[in-house]
Design a protein around this motif. Structure first.
Motif, PDB file in Angstrom:
ATOM      1  N   UNK A 300       0.840  -1.204   0.000  1.00 30.22           N
ATOM      2  CA  UNK A 300       0.000   0.000   0.000  1.00 30.22           C
ATOM      3  C   UNK A 300       0.878   1.258   0.000  1.00 30.22           C
ATOM      4  N   UNK A 301       1.997   1.217   0.727  1.00 33.45           N
ATOM      5  CA  UNK A 301       2.899   2.370   0.738  1.00 33.45           C
ATOM      6  C   UNK A 301       3.440   2.646  -0.661  1.00 33.45           C
ATOM      7  N   UNK A 302       3.803   1.583  -1.377  1.00 38.94           N
ATOM      8  CA  UNK A 302       4.316   1.763  -2.736  1.00 38.94           C
ATOM      9  C   UNK A 302       3.223   2.265  -3.670  1.00 38.94           C
ATOM     10  N   UNK A 303       2.018   1.743  -3.516  1.00 40.29           N
ATOM     11  CA  UNK A 303       0.909   2.207  -4.368  1.00 40.29           C
ATOM     12  C   UNK A 303       0.605   3.672  -4.083  1.00 40.29           C
ATOM     13  N   UNK A 304       0.647   4.053  -2.809  1.00 39.93           N
ATOM     14  CA  UNK A 304       0.424   5.456  -2.450  1.00 39.93           C
ATOM     15  C   UNK A 304       1.506   6.333  -3.079  1.00 39.93           C
ATOM     16  N   UNK A 305       2.737   5.841  -3.058  1.00 47.27           N
ATOM     17  CA  UNK A 305       3.828   6.600  -3.652  1.00 47.27           C
ATOM     18  C   UNK A 305       3.631   6.772  -5.164  1.00 47.27           C
ATOM     19  N   UNK A 306       3.172   5.716  -5.836  1.00 47.02           N
ATOM     20  CA  UNK A 306       2.943   5.835  -7.285  1.00 47.02           C
ATOM     21  C   UNK A 306       1.890   6.902  -7.580  1.00 47.02           C
ATOM     22  N   UNK A 307       0.898   7.013  -6.712  1.00 45.41           N
ATOM     23  CA  UNK A 307      -0.129   8.049  -6.919  1.00 45.41           C
ATOM     24  C   UNK A 307       0.481   9.438  -6.828  1.00 45.41           C
ATOM     25  N   UNK A 308       1.339   9.628  -5.817  1.00 45.04           N
ATOM     26  CA  UNK A 308       1.990  10.937  -5.685  1.00 45.04           C
ATOM     27  C   UNK A 308       2.916  11.198  -6.865  1.00 45.04           C
ATOM     28  N   UNK A 309       3.689  10.179  -7.273  1.00 46.61           N
ATOM     29  CA  UNK A 309       4.640  10.363  -8.375  1.00 46.61           C
ATOM     30  C   UNK A 309       3.932  10.689  -9.681  1.00 46.61           C
ATOM     31  N   UNK A 310       2.736  10.114  -9.867  1.00 42.13           N
ATOM     32  CA  UNK A 310       1.988  10.333 -11.107  1.00 42.13           C
ATOM     33  C   UNK A 310       0.940  11.430 -10.984  1.00 42.13           C
ATOM     34  N   UNK A 311       1.012  12.120  -9.826  1.00 41.82           N
ATOM     35  CA  UNK A 311       0.116  13.258  -9.565  1.00 41.82           C
ATOM     36  C   UNK A 311      -1.364  12.864  -9.653  1.00 41.82           C
ATOM     37  N   UNK A 312      -1.662  11.645  -9.156  1.00 43.04           N
ATOM     38  CA  UNK A 312      -3.048  11.208  -9.054  1.00 43.04           C
ATOM     39  C   UNK A 312      -3.683  11.795  -7.791  1.00 43.04           C
ATOM     40  N   UNK A 313      -5.007  11.786  -7.750  1.00 42.55           N
ATOM     41  CA  UNK A 313      -5.710  12.292  -6.574  1.00 42.55           C
ATOM     42  C   UNK A 313      -5.555  11.326  -5.403  1.00 42.55           C
ATOM     43  N   UNK A 314      -5.244  11.849  -4.225  1.00 37.29           N
ATOM     44  CA  UNK A 314      -5.109  11.035  -3.011  1.00 37.29           C
ATOM     45  C   UNK A 314      -6.104  11.545  -1.981  1.00 37.29           C
ATOM     46  N   UNK A 315      -7.059  10.690  -1.601  1.00 37.25           N
ATOM     47  CA  UNK A 315      -8.082  11.092  -0.623  1.00 37.25           C
ATOM     48  C   UNK A 315      -7.495  11.221   0.779  1.00 37.25           C
ATOM     49  N   UNK A 316      -6.633  10.267   1.152  1.00 32.01           N
ATOM     50  CA  UNK A 316      -6.109  10.238   2.514  1.00 32.01           C
ATOM     51  C   UNK A 316      -4.651   9.806   2.478  1.00 32.01           C
ATOM     52  N   UNK A 317      -3.776  10.692   2.916  1.00 35.74           N
ATOM     53  CA  UNK A 317      -2.339  10.399   2.879  1.00 35.74           C
ATOM     54  C   UNK A 317      -1.864   9.663   4.127  1.00 35.74           C
ATOM     55  N   UNK A 318      -2.748   9.519   5.128  1.00 35.80           N
ATOM     56  CA  UNK A 318      -2.420   8.761   6.339  1.00 35.80           C
ATOM     57  C   UNK A 318      -3.295   7.514   6.354  1.00 35.80           C
ATOM     58  N   UNK A 319      -2.737   6.402   5.942  1.00 33.17           N
ATOM     59  CA  UNK A 319      -3.504   5.164   5.774  1.00 33.17           C
ATOM     60  C   UNK A 319      -3.313   4.271   7.004  1.00 33.17           C
ATOM     61  N   UNK A 320      -4.422   3.793   7.564  1.00 33.72           N
ATOM     62  CA  UNK A 320      -4.390   2.873   8.706  1.00 33.72           C
ATOM     63  C   UNK A 320      -5.046   1.562   8.276  1.00 33.72           C
ATOM     64  N   UNK A 321      -4.259   0.498   8.220  1.00 35.34           N
ATOM     65  CA  UNK A 321      -4.760  -0.813   7.807  1.00 35.34           C
ATOM     66  C   UNK A 321      -5.273  -1.593   9.017  1.00 35.34           C
TER      67      UNK A 321
END
Length: 337
Positions: A300-321
């Motif tokens: 999930x951390x890597x997927x979140x990073x890909x969103x930031x790198x590709x300037x995709x929309x991120x609803x929540x940058x603090x993810x709790x699994x």
């Protein structure tokens, strides 16, 4: 001498721009020309220069990963989750070992930025103001994995460590134990020294039971510190009947140390660990432990990073699994599964 794009262009009788279009998959190249260029590449053994391409495109499709201990089972599973998602999104990984040393962490961070990585996944212990300052200055996105920024300024992926510790200790108190001893990790680590400690104390408070500070042993994550902890507890008049341990490795030390003193697990002593690493199934009896989904945290951390790198929309940058407790042989309660 390495074969260059110029050599390929000359061999194929085309311009360097045409070779570049073929290498980068540009569709605006005639099939016959593409075939001619590909044959020249094959004959000459040409390999595109990833660094040069990165400088031209301002992307290197490379991600830096900083972890405290490459040899650790815990961090190895996190790294595997990162690697699998990175591969899925066609990123390469540069893996760095920091030894959880602040100066080395910051040095590695700047080294990776100097290598023009597109993003960084960071795993460490205590996030200090120096870390945050460096993270904020970074020209590329950074995501924390299994690492807490207590001010929640940096994107991160974790579980609710306080609630997880609370659930584990409550399960032992609900089983009839008057109190639960604690083997904690270093107190300067916010996950172990703050969140898990808070969960431990809150479980006793909600059960109306005071916490005796002599029931808390601060270890260093290692198997040997688990052995030292149980030996210390057993030397007191108020011997433990249940122990919650901050990591699986220390929990194995607790179990083996207790067994060396003639105690039975779980008859004389119930033990719950934390992380659900492979160690939990290697000990006898097998270890009841809090399941922290290490692979998922990394993925999930890597997927979140890909969103930031590709300037995709991120609803929540603090993810709790989510977490859960897997009851095995070290407690009298057993899981249904």
């Amino acid at each position: 001498m390495n074969t260059t794009i110029y050599d390929v262009a000359r061999e194929a009788g085309v311009s360097m721009a045409t070779v570049s279009r073929v290498v980068n998959g540009n569709p605006n190249v005639k099939p016959s020309t593409r075939k001619k260029v590909m044959e020249a590449i094959e004959r000459l053994g040409y390999r595109p220069n990833a660094v040069a391409r990165g400088l031209a495109s301002k992307k290197t499709t490379t991600v830096g990963v900083i972890i405290p201990d490459i040899s650790s089972i815990f961090f190895a599973e996190l790294a595997r989750g990162i690697e699998d998602i990175a591969t899925m999104y066609k990123y390469n990984i540069i893996l760095c070992n920091s030894d959880q040393n602040k100066e080395k962490e910051i040095h590695l961070l700047n080294t990776l930025l100097g290598k023009q990585v597109d993003g960084i996944v960071f795993m460490g212990g205590k996030i200090m103001s120096e870390h945050v300052n460096e993270f904020k200055k970074s020209p590329v996105p950074i995501v924390l994995a299994a690492t807490v920024d207590m001010n929640e300024e940096i994107p991160s992926v974790n579980i609710d460590y306080e609630q997880a510790a609370y659930d584990a200790v409550k399960s032992l108190l609900d089983a009839g134990h008057e109190t639960v001893h604690l083997v904690a990790g270093p107190l300067d680590d916010p996950i172990n020294g703050h969140y898990k400690m808070m969960g431990y104390r809150r479980a006793h408070e909600d059960a109306g039971k005071p916490v005796d500070e002599k029931h808390i042993f601060v270890g260093d994550y290692t198997y040997d510190s688990g052995i030292e902890a149980i030996e210390t507890f057993l030397q007191s008049d108020d011997k433990p009947t249940a122990v919650f341990v901050g990591t699986d490795e220390m929990a194995l030390g607790v179990i083996h140390g207790a067994q060396d003193k003639g105690l039975t697990i779980p008859g004389d002593l119930e033990v719950i660990g934390f992380d659900n690493t492979r160690l939990a199934t290697m000990v006898r009896p097998t270890l009841t432990t809090v399941v922290q989904p290490m692979y998922d945290i990394g993925a999930v951390a890597m997927r979140l990073l890909t969103k930031f790198m590709n300037k995709e929309h991120v609803d929540n940058a603090t993810v709790v699994l989510p977490h859960r407790i897997l009851f095995r042989g070290s407690t009298k309660r057993q899981s249904e599964e």
